[in-house]
Motif scaffolding. Structure first.
Motif, PDB file in Angstrom:
ATOM      1  N   MET A 264      -2.583   0.275  -4.284  1.00  0.00           N
ATOM      2  CA  MET A 264      -2.092  -1.034  -4.728  1.00  0.00           C
ATOM      3  C   MET A 264      -2.057  -1.066  -6.240  1.00  0.00           C
ATOM      4  SD  MET A 264      -3.233  -4.832  -3.669  1.00  0.00           S
ATOM      5  CE  MET A 264      -4.969  -4.511  -3.624  1.00  0.00           C
ATOM      6  N   PRO A 265      -0.942  -1.515  -6.803  1.00  0.00           N
ATOM      7  CA  PRO A 265      -0.868  -1.537  -8.266  1.00  0.00           C
ATOM      8  C   PRO A 265      -1.870  -2.533  -8.848  1.00  0.00           C
ATOM      9  CG  PRO A 265       1.241  -2.134  -7.235  1.00  0.00           C
ATOM     10  CD  PRO A 265       0.234  -2.067  -6.165  1.00  0.00           C
ATOM     11  N   PHE A 266      -2.236  -2.238 -10.089  1.00  0.00           N
ATOM     12  CA  PHE A 266      -3.251  -3.041 -10.766  1.00  0.00           C
ATOM     13  C   PHE A 266      -2.847  -4.512 -10.854  1.00  0.00           C
ATOM     14  CE2 PHE A 266      -4.942  -4.707 -14.796  1.00  0.00           C
ATOM     15  CZ  PHE A 266      -6.279  -4.661 -14.483  1.00  0.00           C
ATOM     16  N   LEU A 267      -1.586  -4.749 -11.232  1.00  0.00           N
ATOM     17  CA  LEU A 267      -1.142  -6.134 -11.416  1.00  0.00           C
ATOM     18  C   LEU A 267      -1.198  -6.922 -10.115  1.00  0.00           C
ATOM     19  CD1 LEU A 267       1.819  -6.007 -13.952  1.00  0.00           C
ATOM     20  CD2 LEU A 267      -0.409  -7.105 -14.194  1.00  0.00           C
ATOM     21  N   GLU A 268      -0.870  -6.221  -9.025  1.00  0.00           N
ATOM     22  CA  GLU A 268      -0.937  -6.834  -7.709  1.00  0.00           C
ATOM     23  C   GLU A 268      -2.382  -7.271  -7.426  1.00  0.00           C
ATOM     24  OE1 GLU A 268       1.779  -7.194  -5.945  1.00  0.00           O
ATOM     25  OE2 GLU A 268       0.809  -8.112  -4.210  1.00  0.00           O
ATOM     26  N   ALA A 269      -3.329  -6.395  -7.794  1.00  0.00           N
ATOM     27  CA  ALA A 269      -4.746  -6.703  -7.583  1.00  0.00           C
ATOM     28  C   ALA A 269      -5.159  -7.909  -8.420  1.00  0.00           C
ATOM     29  CB  ALA A 269      -5.597  -5.483  -7.926  1.00  0.00           C
ATOM     30  N   VAL A 270      -4.654  -7.979  -9.651  1.00  0.00           N
ATOM     31  CA  VAL A 270      -4.996  -9.114 -10.525  1.00  0.00           C
ATOM     32  C   VAL A 270      -4.433 -10.406  -9.936  1.00  0.00           C
ATOM     33  CG1 VAL A 270      -4.642 -10.131 -12.801  1.00  0.00           C
ATOM     34  CG2 VAL A 270      -5.144  -7.694 -12.599  1.00  0.00           C
TER      35      VAL A 270
ATOM     36  N   ALA B 229      -6.079  -1.158   8.148  1.00  0.00           N
ATOM     37  CA  ALA B 229      -5.205  -0.778   9.258  1.00  0.00           C
ATOM     38  C   ALA B 229      -3.772  -0.608   8.756  1.00  0.00           C
ATOM     39  CB  ALA B 229      -5.261  -1.838  10.349  1.00  0.00           C
ATOM     40  N   LEU B 230      -3.395  -1.397   7.752  1.00  0.00           N
ATOM     41  CA  LEU B 230      -2.030  -1.340   7.247  1.00  0.00           C
ATOM     42  C   LEU B 230      -1.849  -0.268   6.181  1.00  0.00           C
ATOM     43  CD1 LEU B 230      -1.234  -5.149   7.052  1.00  0.00           C
ATOM     44  CD2 LEU B 230      -0.762  -3.537   8.899  1.00  0.00           C
ATOM     45  N   GLY B 231      -2.920   0.477   5.911  1.00  0.00           N
ATOM     46  CA  GLY B 231      -2.755   1.618   5.017  1.00  0.00           C
ATOM     47  C   GLY B 231      -3.495   1.545   3.698  1.00  0.00           C
TER      48      GLY B 231
ATOM     49  N   TYR C 181       0.814  -1.219   0.000  1.00  0.00           N
ATOM     50  CA  TYR C 181       0.000   0.000   0.000  1.00  0.00           C
ATOM     51  C   TYR C 181       0.845   1.265   0.000  1.00  0.00           C
ATOM     52  CZ  TYR C 181      -3.789  -3.211   0.532  1.00  0.00           C
ATOM     53  OH  TYR C 181      -4.673  -4.210   0.301  1.00  0.00           O
ATOM     54  N   ALA C 182       2.151   1.089   0.233  1.00  0.00           N
ATOM     55  CA  ALA C 182       3.047   2.241   0.122  1.00  0.00           C
ATOM     56  C   ALA C 182       3.530   2.400  -1.315  1.00  0.00           C
ATOM     57  CB  ALA C 182       4.233   2.068   1.059  1.00  0.00           C
ATOM     58  N   GLY C 183       3.133   1.448  -2.184  1.00  0.00           N
ATOM     59  CA  GLY C 183       3.496   1.546  -3.597  1.00  0.00           C
ATOM     60  C   GLY C 183       4.946   1.179  -3.857  1.00  0.00           C
TER      61      GLY C 183
END
Ligand SMILES: Nc1ncnc2c1ncn2[C@@H]1O[C@H](COP(=O)(O)OP(=O)(O)O)[C@@H](O)[C@H]1O
Ligand SMILES: [Mg+2]
Lengths: 273, 413
Positions: B1-7, B326-328, A149-151
């Motif tokens: 969150m990046p798109f690929l991570e979501a996929v 909670a983690l952002g 989430y910090a990218g």
């Protein structure tokens, strides 16, 4: 970070009216606290009320608390005294009904949800009683989450997550899932996750509540080492022997700070040497 | 969150719940399967119509002067039908007036035809399509000869009893014989076979090779047109511009010879492949609309199923959402995670549906006379449709997830 910093100190401020003696006491316990500088946390008249269908529950009734960088603070108090509520506010999971909260010199009490999410990600490391690990993710991936989430890029994430796991001596359990780990190991994964973003504060709510006494001591040693290395640690607990590890104990009662003692004084009052 | 991570996360989620995921995407899969099949069949039919029907039967850049349209599409009203019946027939005199008015460079031929029995000593009698035409007919239709020749202008003017025949006629009536120079009887009259046509194939299951073409001036016209009229006068131009000119000329000659006042509509038809294709385009639109209604229902049902499953997933994973927040994780991170998950499910369903739809189209083409051709555009369209359905279905569950209060979410067991 310091652009919103007020110039007046808490003890001399006139804009902040102190209505009760309890609140005044709390201010006395944080003399001269200027948000920012070495004060990581400054709260002023922090109130949190829950509207339970017309009946107002006053969980926090005006908490003034100032915590310096590198402090190791335990927050104690009987059940229902507002410990968790205060933790949630300090952890930016919640916003106060009234009052101000300065984190690293920035007023966070009026921030939007997404701004708070960013602050949680950058400044706060949480350790929960129930660990709160993602059950299907490996220890490594759990530790990576804040960095996601910090990218941060995948390679960098892995590198930093491994490093954090090494710090809690879990490098050999990196690819295990939470159900393949003992309670103490789970909590150490949670600690690694809390630390991976280099947060300003490590917040722990009853971190040993689900652990046996031996494992609790093990976890306390981890906290101790972190505190020794300069990490600001704030820990909620209702167990005096756990609180005894901290160097400062803040006791809440009925939503206000009832006492705020340095370690030595607290140890004496608890009869621990 | 990046798109690929979501996929990546979405597919991990799908993998741990394979069976549940499969049932979730079933609706989209079935919808897309039928969609691809229907589009393939419609596409196959329309390609068939454009290339084979319009090309072979009506001809490109050609028109036919007729009493009434032969290829009659859609519904003909009672009144129109009665009007057709009242129309005068087309006679040689009409054709003789139209022919000289046509621009130079165009080919023209009378076209009379009927199904009638033919016979030879070599096999039992059988129906053939007897055509009475002129010497340019073979060229106009674009027929190619594999042997012999077509009949000449002289043979047309003498009314010679000669024929050019299609492959089926040749094979049936002259089994393992060379038909050239042999006789084929039509209506009891013997005709000399002078030419063989190349194989044409079939159209909607009808063979195009059962032809026997002879000069319309020969006795064949007594069979095709016992009343002495002419079925049609076929005109082919080298290009569309000349075709338009030719049609205009033919129309004005016909109108003046029939003394039609300007406001009176034509009492004859000028039928072109253009008009047939226009009709087919409409028909295609209707078939697509009708044929996609059923898959659309499948997709809607699929969307509802996905939405419900995603709502359940959000409820089941409330704690996970709390942890992530909670983690952002920001609202949009959670939103994206669940949208990508429902879109992934749906796209996966669409992908399976595409594969099955192509298979289904192939099966239909194999077991029925319906042609099928997978339209290349239908594949990305189905993928996009799948993604769209998934996103629409995931919108509400994802926004519920994104709005969850982290503290309440973390408290959930
Ligand atoms: N979400 C909530 N809604 C209503 N009341 C709440 C909520 N959270 C806490 N409270 C109330 O606020 C008071 C303080 O709770 P809490 O902060 O959880 O205390 P502690 O952690 O010290 O046991 C309690 O009376 C509790 O019932
Ligand atoms: Mg509590």
């Amino acid at each position: 970070m310091n652009d919103k910093q007020p110039d007046a100190t808490l003890s001399t401020t006139g804009e902040h009216s102190l209505s009760s003696t309890a609140e005044r006491q709390a201010v006395v316990q944080a003399p001269g606290a200027t948000p920012g500088k070495d004060w990581v946390i400054v709260t002023r008249g922090l109130k949190r009320e829950y509207d339970m269908g017309g009946e107002i529950v006053r969980a926090l009734r005006g908490v003034d608390l100032a915590i310096r960088r590198n402090e190791y603070v335990a927050i104690m108090g009987p059940s229902g005294s507002g410990k968790s509520t205060l933790m949630n506010l300090i952890g930016c999971l919640d916003t106060p009904t009234a009052g101000e909260y300065w984190l690293n010199g920035t007023l966070v009490s009026r921030m939007s949800d997404d701004e708070l999410a960013r602050v949680r990600n950058k400044e706060i490391g949480f350790v929960f009683q129930t660990f709160n690990l993602l059950p299907r993710a490996t220890a490594l991936h759990n530790v990576e989450l804040p960095l996601v989430y910090a990218g941060i890029s995948s390679d960098e994430r892995k590198r930093r997550a491994k490093h954090a796991l090494e710090q809690v001596q879990l490098e050999h359990r990196m690819l295990h899932r939470p159900n393949e780990l003992s309670g103490g190991q789970r909590q150490r994964v949670a600690i690694a996750r809390a630390l991976v973003n280099n947060p300003s504060i490590l917040l722990a709510d009853e971190p040993t509540g689900n652990l046996d006494s031996q494992t609790s001591e093990e976890i306390m040693r981890v906290f101790e080492n972190l505190a020794d290395s300069g990490q600001t640690v704030i820990m909620v607990t209702h167990e005096p022997d756990i609180a005894a590890h901290a160097r400062r104990v803040v006791v809440l009662r009925d939503g206000i700070v009832a006492s705020d003692d340095r370690r030595s004084a607290f140890k004496q009052s608890m009869g621990i040497s | 969150m990046p798109f690929l991570e979501a996929v990546r996360l979405a597919f991990a989620q799908i993998r741990v719940q394979k069976l549940k995921s499969f049932f979730t995407l079933l609706g989209v899969m079935i919808g897309v399967m039928f969609l691809i099949a229907v589009v393939s069949i419609v596409e196959g039919m329309s390609k068939y119509m454009e290339e084979d029907f319009a090309g072979k039967m009506l001809g490109v850049n050609s028109f036919t002067l007729r009493r009434r349209p032969e290829a009659q599409f859609g519904n003909v009203s009672e009144a129109t039908w009665r009007e057709y019946q009242r129309r005068p027939l087309i006679y040689k005199s009409d054709v003789d007036q139209v022919r000289p008015a046509l621009p130079s460079g165009v080919l023209a031929s009378v076209e009379n035809m009927t199904f009638t029995y033919a016979s030879t000593p070599y096999n039992r009698p059988r129906q053939v399509q007897a055509v009475g035409a002129e010497e340019s007919y073979v060229a106009i239709k674009g027929y190619k000869l594999t042997a012999g020749r077509t009949f000449t202008a002289q043979e047309v003017s003498y009314g010679s009893k000669v024929l050019v025949i299609g492959t089926e006629v040749a094979e049936h009536f002259f089994p393992s014989l060379d038909p050239l120079g042999r006789e084929l009887r039509i209506g009891g009259v013997p005709y000399l076979v002078v030419g063989l046509l190349e194989k044409q194939g079939s159209l909607f299951g009808f063979s195009l090779d059962r032809l026997a073409i002879g000069p319309w001036t020969s006795p064949i016209s007594r069979i095709t047109n016992p009343r002495g009229d002419i079925d049609g006068f076929l005109v082919k131009a080298p290009n569309a511009a000349l075709l338009a000119d030719a049609m205009e000329e033919a129309r004005s000659v016909m109108r003046s010879s029939r003394h039609l006042a300007p406001a009176v509509p034509d009492n004859f038809a000028l039928e072109s492949s253009e008009s047939a294709l226009t009709f087919f385009a409409q028909l295609k639109g209707q078939m697509v609309a009708f044929g996609t209604a059923l898959p659309a229902i499948g997709l809607i049902v699929g969307a509802i199923v996905i939405m419900n499953i995603m709502l359940v997933a959000v409820a089941e994973r409330t704690r996970e959402i709390g942890i992530r927040k909670a983690l952002g994780a920001k609202r949009r991170d959670i939103m994206r995670q669940f949208l990508v998950e429902s879109a992934s499910l749906s796209v996966l369903g669409a992908a399976l549906g595409i594969a099955l739809g192509i298979g289904m189209a192939k099966v239909v083409a194999a077991v029925s006379p319906l042609p099928a051709r997978v339209a290349p555009w239908s594949i990305p369209m189905a993928v996009l449709l799948g993604a769209g359905v998934g996103i629409v279905a995931g919108l509400y569950p994802a926004s519920r997830a994104a709005r969850l209060d982290p503290i309440a979410a973390l408290r959930q067991e």
